[in-house]
Design a protein around this motif. Sequence first.
Motif, PDB file in Angstrom:
ATOM      1  N   TYR A  91       0.792  -0.880   0.266  1.00 51.91           N
ATOM      2  CA  TYR A  91       0.063  -0.066   0.129  1.00 51.91           C
ATOM      3  C   TYR A  91       0.700   1.047  -0.111  1.00 51.91           C
ATOM      4  CZ  TYR A  91      -4.417  -2.654   0.362  1.00 51.91           C
ATOM      5  OH  TYR A  91      -5.317  -3.374   0.256  1.00 51.91           O
ATOM      6  N   ASP A 104      -8.666  -0.470  -6.466  1.00 53.33           N
ATOM      7  CA  ASP A 104      -9.945  -0.629  -7.428  1.00 53.33           C
ATOM      8  C   ASP A 104     -10.169  -1.697  -8.630  1.00 53.33           C
ATOM      9  OD1 ASP A 104      -9.171   1.449 -10.192  1.00 53.33           O
ATOM     10  OD2 ASP A 104      -7.726   1.665  -8.781  1.00 53.33           O
ATOM     11  N   LEU A 105     -11.580  -1.734  -9.189  1.00 53.24           N
ATOM     12  CA  LEU A 105     -11.190  -2.862  -9.867  1.00 53.24           C
ATOM     13  C   LEU A 105     -10.167  -2.735 -11.179  1.00 53.24           C
ATOM     14  CD1 LEU A 105     -14.813  -3.890  -9.403  1.00 53.24           C
ATOM     15  CD2 LEU A 105     -12.446  -5.515  -9.134  1.00 53.24           C
ATOM     16  N   PRO A 106     -10.444  -1.748 -11.833  1.00 44.02           N
ATOM     17  CA  PRO A 106      -9.906  -1.617 -12.958  1.00 44.02           C
ATOM     18  C   PRO A 106      -7.664  -2.273 -12.606  1.00 44.02           C
ATOM     19  CG  PRO A 106     -11.265   0.082 -13.131  1.00 44.02           C
ATOM     20  CD  PRO A 106     -11.492  -0.755 -11.694  1.00 44.02           C
ATOM     21  N   PRO A 121     -10.413  -5.670  -0.157  1.00 43.51           N
ATOM     22  CA  PRO A 121     -10.323  -3.918  -0.414  1.00 43.51           C
ATOM     23  C   PRO A 121     -10.343  -2.994   0.570  1.00 43.51           C
ATOM     24  CG  PRO A 121     -11.969  -5.656  -1.534  1.00 43.51           C
ATOM     25  CD  PRO A 121     -11.533  -6.258  -0.821  1.00 43.51           C
ATOM     26  N   ALA A 122      -9.679  -2.189  -0.011  1.00 40.17           N
ATOM     27  CA  ALA A 122      -9.129  -1.096   1.268  1.00 40.17           C
ATOM     28  C   ALA A 122     -10.669  -0.559   1.443  1.00 40.17           C
ATOM     29  CB  ALA A 122      -8.550  -0.449   0.652  1.00 40.17           C
ATOM     30  N   GLY A 123     -11.049   0.020   2.401  1.00 40.94           N
ATOM     31  CA  GLY A 123     -11.662   1.042   2.745  1.00 40.94           C
ATOM     32  C   GLY A 123     -12.460   0.867   3.881  1.00 40.94           C
ATOM     33  N   LEU A 153     -17.476  -3.123   3.975  1.00 44.65           N
ATOM     34  CA  LEU A 153     -16.945  -4.047   2.526  1.00 44.65           C
ATOM     35  C   LEU A 153     -18.323  -5.053   2.913  1.00 44.65           C
ATOM     36  CD1 LEU A 153     -13.691  -6.117   2.482  1.00 44.65           C
ATOM     37  CD2 LEU A 153     -15.854  -7.941   2.881  1.00 44.65           C
ATOM     38  N   ALA A 160     -21.165  -9.547   0.550  1.00 43.45           N
ATOM     39  CA  ALA A 160     -22.311  -9.988  -1.323  1.00 43.45           C
ATOM     40  C   ALA A 160     -21.386  -9.129  -1.771  1.00 43.45           C
ATOM     41  CB  ALA A 160     -23.226  -9.671  -1.423  1.00 43.45           C
ATOM     42  N   GLY A 161     -20.306  -7.478  -2.072  1.00 46.50           N
ATOM     43  CA  GLY A 161     -19.572  -7.174  -2.416  1.00 46.50           C
ATOM     44  C   GLY A 161     -18.117  -7.213  -2.285  1.00 46.50           C
ATOM     45  N   TRP A 162     -17.711  -8.261  -2.061  1.00 46.02           N
ATOM     46  CA  TRP A 162     -16.625  -9.049  -1.389  1.00 46.02           C
ATOM     47  C   TRP A 162     -16.598  -9.877  -2.778  1.00 46.02           C
ATOM     48  CZ3 TRP A 162     -15.361 -14.019  -0.793  1.00 46.02           C
ATOM     49  CH2 TRP A 162     -13.430 -14.566  -0.409  1.00 46.02           C
ATOM     50  N   GLU A 188     -18.542  -9.903  -5.862  1.00 44.93           N
ATOM     51  CA  GLU A 188     -18.310  -9.670  -6.776  1.00 44.93           C
ATOM     52  C   GLU A 188     -17.011  -9.200  -7.147  1.00 44.93           C
ATOM     53  OE1 GLU A 188     -20.183 -10.131  -8.735  1.00 44.93           O
ATOM     54  OE2 GLU A 188     -20.164  -8.226 -10.188  1.00 44.93           O
ATOM     55  N   TYR A 189     -16.240  -7.944  -5.971  1.00 45.97           N
ATOM     56  CA  TYR A 189     -14.949  -7.699  -6.612  1.00 45.97           C
ATOM     57  C   TYR A 189     -13.868  -9.028  -6.903  1.00 45.97           C
ATOM     58  CZ  TYR A 189     -10.334  -5.580  -4.883  1.00 45.97           C
ATOM     59  OH  TYR A 189      -9.287  -4.814  -5.261  1.00 45.97           O
TER      60      TYR A 189
END
Lengths: 317, 317
Positions: free
Chosen positions: B62, B98-100, B122-124, B127, B130-132, B134-135
């Motif tokens: 990071y 970020d995904l890209p 994912p940072a931040g 979370l 379900a979003g984890w 999808e990521y």
Amino acid sequence: MTLDPGTAEQLRGALATVAAIPVTPFGPDGQVDWEAHGRVIRRMVDAGVRLITPNGNTGEFYALTAAEARRAAESAVEAAGGSGNERRADVLAGVGHDLPGAIEAGRHARDQGVRMIMVHQPAGPYLSAAGWLEYHRVIAGALPDLGVVLYIRDPRIGARHIRLLGDLCPNVIAVKYGIRDPVLFAAVARDAGVDRFTWLAGLAELTAPACWTSGARGFTSGLVNVAPGLALSMLESLRGGDADGAMKAWEACRPFEELRAADSSADNVSVVKEALAQLGLCRPDVRPPSHRVSEDVRGQIAQILAGWGLSASEESH
Amino acid sequence: MTLDPGTAEQLRGALATVAAIPVTPFGPDGQVDWEAHGRVIRRMVDAGVRLITPNGNTGEFYALTAAEARRAAESAVEAAGGSGNERRADVLAGVGHDLPGAIEAGRHARDQGVRMIMVHQPAGPYLSAAGWLEYHRVIAGALPDLGVVLYIRDPRIGARHIRLLGDLCPNVIAVKYGIRDPVLFAAVARDAGVDRFTWLAGLAELTAPACWTSGARGFTSGLVNVAPGLALSMLESLRGGDADGAMKAWEACRPFEELRAADSSADNVSVVKEALAQLGLCRPDVRPPSHRVSEDVRGQIAQILAGWGLSASEESH
């Protein structure tokens, strides 16, 4: 150029308010919908919000590319009403990630007329208090003409670190305290300098009254995207010493903020975007690792909006 | 091109080992010292380490720019002995943000001959499970020919999420479980599929013996930068079912790992770099929010190295 004491004082004053963290709306293609971004911000500014913070966590900062984050700052400046004395609201731009990236983002914001940055706690699992201090010292030192707002999310960062950072960097002017502990807030704020910095209750409306008693003079808000009048009424009550009024606003905010806090804040952003979608202001879409709220939560949000007297039809008047 | 079952099985086997997370050494100017990066990795590979993971947290992922992270993957490939069948060790490249950005980093690693990526949580602060999911689905779906290793750091990510992700993405082949709870590890690993994925004890040597009993077949390690023989001896004991030997290695690792874990892992990376500096392998410098260890800790590290029979002079033999 460094921040002169008069400007620093002026910026400290500008921070003693509701720091609105706008959402970053997405279109059907998953790309940022900049028109909706401007619309959400303008609606807040029209309602009387005076501080807009693009690239905060409610703006899904960590799911944005660097280019999108730059554009979010530009969009906020534009929607807040232009730069310089013509602006209707101040812009406080969030910056973070690696040090060169944070500094570059701060420079870019400054070039857009932004006068203040909020520095995210460094990402990643390993943080030492001394390293935290150094991270912020480097950023504040590289951008001496910008006001710098600290965003504290680790209880190991104490009053002595904040005070020392303030001594090293006169442009560090405020603290967003993002730990849900008003007693710790009081101790840290008073030991670090309740007048040296503007203190923002960093967990929004629910912590604002308790933190106000010990020196907070503003609070950050995601709810303000949806109900700017409600957030501003709490601010007005707190400023006027009207504890009953503040707690009336607190009770009104409570069910919405509790939905956002549930399950370790899993739906923190998606609750706000769902509410905005129900008001016809933007799509409910969030990026991973956020996820759209459940059908059940959608129903609860509809009830809350009705209780607040907000509806899509009123918005389109 | 997708990962064929035979290759997936081969990669699962390649992951059942010590996953070494190399440090990212810095020069006097604060820039990455790529020569030292290669030196530290080659020393591990020479000692018998078979899996190198650039851009892990011990590599200060990071605190690196995107360009530095790309170069770290290139440097690891080169130091691990080239690409294809000539490589002496496999490279597992860390990706995140970020995904890209994560997908782009995975493509870049693949172009260097890397066959596996480890996806950072994912940072931040917000979370959702379900979003984890999808990521990771998006990343694994965009890179179907790479083996994908999950890095779990949130106890809300349970067996059903991991199992579902494995069903959706055949190229998700392993899990680095980074929660210090061997009972939870056992439950999650066995419910998600102890044979479907290779399970790595994600908190290194101290959790490895306990996790091994319930299905771990490898562990990640930062200590291996300093004492590759010690990490490998633990692996050999665990593989051979020699519990006494494993616990002998555990006791040898313990004081070093406890220094790294102290104060919420404040010095996690800086302890490793200080030890490497005492061995003459790289500078002790870390980037914020890490910070160099105290004089007292430096002394303790010297004692530990002496106890391990390591010294700068031996290194230069």
